[in-house]
Write an enzyme that holds these catalytic residues in place. Structure first.
Site, PDB file in Angstrom:
ATOM      1  N   ARG A  49       0.833  -1.209   0.000  1.00  0.00           N
ATOM      2  CA  ARG A  49       0.000   0.000   0.000  1.00  0.00           C
ATOM      3  C   ARG A  49       0.859   1.247   0.000  1.00  0.00           C
ATOM      4  NH1 ARG A  49      -4.030  -0.520   4.457  1.00  0.00           N
ATOM      5  NH2 ARG A  49      -5.137  -1.639   2.830  1.00  0.00           N
ATOM      6  N   TYR A  50       1.916   1.249   0.787  1.00  0.00           N
ATOM      7  CA  TYR A  50       2.778   2.414   0.908  1.00  0.00           C
ATOM      8  C   TYR A  50       3.950   2.238  -0.059  1.00  0.00           C
ATOM      9  CZ  TYR A  50       0.141   2.829   5.261  1.00  0.00           C
ATOM     10  OH  TYR A  50      -0.867   2.910   6.187  1.00  0.00           O
ATOM     11  N   ARG A 100       7.339   0.202   1.547  1.00  0.00           N
ATOM     12  CA  ARG A 100       7.245  -0.875   2.534  1.00  0.00           C
ATOM     13  C   ARG A 100       6.030  -1.740   2.260  1.00  0.00           C
ATOM     14  NH1 ARG A 100       5.905   4.050   4.145  1.00  0.00           N
ATOM     15  NH2 ARG A 100       4.178   4.412   5.599  1.00  0.00           N
ATOM     16  N   CYS A 138      -2.575 -17.890  15.091  1.00  0.00           N
ATOM     17  CA  CYS A 138      -2.182 -17.092  16.264  1.00  0.00           C
ATOM     18  C   CYS A 138      -2.254 -18.016  17.472  1.00  0.00           C
ATOM     19  CB  CYS A 138      -3.155 -15.941  16.498  1.00  0.00           C
ATOM     20  SG  CYS A 138      -3.279 -14.833  15.102  1.00  0.00           S
ATOM     21  N   CYS A 154      -8.088 -12.756  19.051  1.00  0.00           N
ATOM     22  CA  CYS A 154      -8.697 -11.565  19.632  1.00  0.00           C
ATOM     23  C   CYS A 154     -10.011 -11.304  18.913  1.00  0.00           C
ATOM     24  CB  CYS A 154      -7.778 -10.363  19.441  1.00  0.00           C
ATOM     25  SG  CYS A 154      -6.041 -10.735  19.768  1.00  0.00           S
ATOM     26  N   CYS A 156     -10.116  -8.672  15.980  1.00  0.00           N
ATOM     27  CA  CYS A 156      -9.020  -8.764  15.009  1.00  0.00           C
ATOM     28  C   CYS A 156      -9.402  -8.180  13.648  1.00  0.00           C
ATOM     29  CB  CYS A 156      -8.615 -10.218  14.838  1.00  0.00           C
ATOM     30  SG  CYS A 156      -7.304 -10.427  13.615  1.00  0.00           S
ATOM     31  N   ARG A 168      -8.078  -8.919  10.952  1.00  0.00           N
ATOM     32  CA  ARG A 168      -8.046 -10.002   9.945  1.00  0.00           C
ATOM     33  C   ARG A 168      -8.920 -11.175  10.378  1.00  0.00           C
ATOM     34  NH1 ARG A 168      -2.380  -8.514   9.986  1.00  0.00           N
ATOM     35  NH2 ARG A 168      -2.481  -6.609   8.763  1.00  0.00           N
ATOM     36  N   ASP A 207     -10.652  -0.993  14.408  1.00  0.00           N
ATOM     37  CA  ASP A 207     -11.133  -1.037  13.019  1.00  0.00           C
ATOM     38  C   ASP A 207     -12.582  -1.530  12.972  1.00  0.00           C
ATOM     39  OD1 ASP A 207      -8.703  -0.206  11.933  1.00  0.00           O
ATOM     40  OD2 ASP A 207      -7.891  -2.244  12.015  1.00  0.00           O
ATOM     41  N   ASP A 209      -6.879   3.823  11.156  1.00  0.00           N
ATOM     42  CA  ASP A 209      -6.539   3.219   9.870  1.00  0.00           C
ATOM     43  C   ASP A 209      -7.742   3.463   8.967  1.00  0.00           C
ATOM     44  OD1 ASP A 209      -4.857   1.843   8.144  1.00  0.00           O
ATOM     45  OD2 ASP A 209      -4.302   0.398   9.704  1.00  0.00           O
ATOM     46  N   LYS A 249      -2.846   4.610   7.523  1.00  0.00           N
ATOM     47  CA  LYS A 249      -2.933   5.170   8.879  1.00  0.00           C
ATOM     48  C   LYS A 249      -2.956   6.688   8.820  1.00  0.00           C
ATOM     49  CE  LYS A 249      -0.419   1.427  11.007  1.00  0.00           C
ATOM     50  NZ  LYS A 249      -0.055   0.817   9.721  1.00  0.00           N
TER      51      LYS A 249
HETATM   52  S1  SF4 Z   1      -5.116  -9.236  16.520  1.00  0.00           S
HETATM   53 FE1  SF4 Z   1      -5.611 -10.887  15.062  1.00  0.00          FE
HETATM   54  S2  SF4 Z   1      -3.652 -11.415  14.114  1.00  0.00           S
HETATM   55 FE2  SF4 Z   1      -3.195 -10.302  16.007  1.00  0.00          FE
HETATM   56  S3  SF4 Z   1      -2.948 -11.873  17.600  1.00  0.00           S
HETATM   57 FE3  SF4 Z   1      -5.085 -11.180  17.672  1.00  0.00          FE
HETATM   58  S4  SF4 Z   1      -6.183 -12.627  16.346  1.00  0.00           S
HETATM   59 FE4  SF4 Z   1      -4.011 -12.828  15.848  1.00  0.00          FE
END
Ligand code: SF4
Length: 438
Positions: A165-166, A169, A178, A182, A185, A187, A348, A385, A392
């Site tokens: 995107r940038y 980088r 993971c 979370c 998340c 993603r 997000d 973001d 960002k």
């Molecule tokens: S935020 Fe998403 S990618 Fe990061 S540790 Fe938690 S579940 Fe995994």
């Protein structure tokens, strides 16, 4: 001759399962394969502190487990709490949690290492760490502006796993696994696909590496996922070595939550590997001061002692950490552990995240409550973001009050107004006009 060959390193990846894929979008896969137990020679390196609360927890819920097993990150991965019944064995689940876990299908499953579970309240469903890891019915409510891919990462996918995107980088999504999942998340759409296998897909990585070899404008690669530190040492070493062999890549970063949720992952062997690939920086995902245990003191010390600059990333969440009284000890505790508070993110707008999201004003209020009131290093950058792939955008409290002729009028952290001689400047003039018009 490649740098790898010059270093005498085998230029082939450590092979495990290879599943070729045709589509450009990365299929991030989940670990289900049991990894082998530590060899006896490694066991000495597994010594790790165990805080008293955690020790009491594991003696209750994993009574036959030795300290060596508990401190083995592979044991922590294998013993992760993954199902409703496992949760119910340990936590007094609320009816809402019980129903929400029962309903869940697809990516972002329940996944909590025993160590991280030991930091949670077993009875109170409102406890912050528990709220961020055990799903509730709110997760199934979609509100305006939410999306599965709010940052438009799929749109910016230049090669499998590479979000470009940038200009200089890239983000390199290396795995879908993971050690904990979370509920907020970004993603959520791709991590933790159930039924997958430990399959980093060498073919995908090779396509990503081929892209990076061609794009010599890329000088900075951020490895993320999933969590790159869930990869085994040999795979990580191989991947970092391949990236380091590209002369235009000046700088590597790893984004990870493992030093917090599975601090035992920071073994002496891992640290020795990471040290080989400097300059290598690390962004560590922290949420709450209750994560700052003896174990995290050890994991961050090992990384800092290896010369790895450590920064933190924290997602601002309603009722979890959206209070200066929580954020300040977190940021100060990070500094004590040689982790520089780096980003505080507005949560997000992923689908089903309204219960976590708070206002942007709240983030600014927290930054204002830190700036000047504690060490400057303890104040992170607050950023949103931008949905749709805008990247960002940094936001900061406004300390410009107005202008009086050649003087810029500024507000300090205590609310006092000060003049700064700024002849020829125009900054603040609009504010003064507005104030006069009101
Ligand atoms: S935020 Fe998403 S990618 Fe990061 S540790 Fe938690 S579940 Fe995994």
């Amino acid at each position: 001759m490649s740098l790898q060959i010059a270093r005498g390193r085998e230029a082939k990846p450590p092979l495990r399962t290879i599943r070729p894929r045709q589509d450009a979008r990365p299929q991030l896969k989940e670990v289900t394969e049991a990894t082998p137990a530590a060899a006896p020679a490694e066991k000495a390196a597994l010594r790790f502190p165990v805080n008293p609360k955690t020790r009491a927890f594991y003696k209750t819920f994993w009574p036959g487990t030795s300290a060596v097993e508990w401190n083995d990150w592979r044991w922590q991965m294998r013993a992760r709490i993954r199902t409703r019944d496992e949760l119910a064995r340990i936590f007094s689940l609320s009816a809402d949690e019980f129903d929400a876990v029962t309903r869940h299908q697809g990516s972002l499953p329940v996944g909590i290492t025993p160590y991280y579970a030991s930091l949670m309240d077993l009875k109170d469903a409102r406890e912050p760490l528990r709220r961020t890891h055990i799903m509730t019915g709110d997760e199934y409510v979609t509100t305006a502006g939410e999306d599965d891919d709010p940052l438009g990462e799929d749109h910016d996918m230049a090669a499998p796993g590479i979000v470009h995107r940038y200009p200089d980088r890239v983000l390199f999504l290396t795995t879908g696994t993971c050690s904990t999942y979370c509920r907020y998340c970004t993603r959520a759409r791709v991590v933790g696909n159930p039924g997958g296998e430990y399959n980093f897909s060498t073919r995908q990585w090779e396509q990503a590496l081929a892209y990076l070899e061609k794009h010599t404008e890329v000088r900075d690669v951020l490895l993320s996922g999933g969590d790159p530190l869930t990869l085994g040492d040999d795979k990580l070493d191989w991947l970092l070595g391949r990236l380091r062999a590209m002369k235009h890549i000046e700088f590597l970063r790893i984004g990870t939550k493992m030093p917090v949720v599975t601090p035992q992952r920071i073994t002496k062997n891992l640290v020795a590997i990471l040290k080989k690939h400097h300059p290598l920086w690390m962004s560590i995902h922290f949420t709450h001061p209750s994560e700052l245990t003896d174990e995290v003191t050890e994991s961050t010390a090992r990384l800092a002692d290896a010369g790895i600059p450590l920064g933190s990333q924290t997602v601002l969440m309603k009722g979890i950490n959206d209070d200066v009284a929580i954020m300040k000890p977190l940021m100060q505790g990070l500094l004590k552990r040689r982790v520089r508070p780096y980003y505080l993110y507005q949560c997000d707008p992923i689908r089903g995240s309204a219960h976590f999201r708070t206002t942007v004003e709240k983030g600014l209020e927290i930054v204002e409550g830190l700036r000047g009131h504690t060490t400057g290093y303890a104040t992170p950058i607050f950023a949103v973001d931008a949905p749709g792939g805008g990247g960002k955008i940094q936001l900061a409290p406004d300390f410009i009050v107005g202008r009086d002729g050649n003087d810029l009028l500024l507000k300090n952290f205590e609310g006092g107004i000060y003049r700064y001689p700024d002849p020829g400047g125009t900054l603040g003039a609009n504010k003064s006009k507005l104030a006069a018009a009101e």
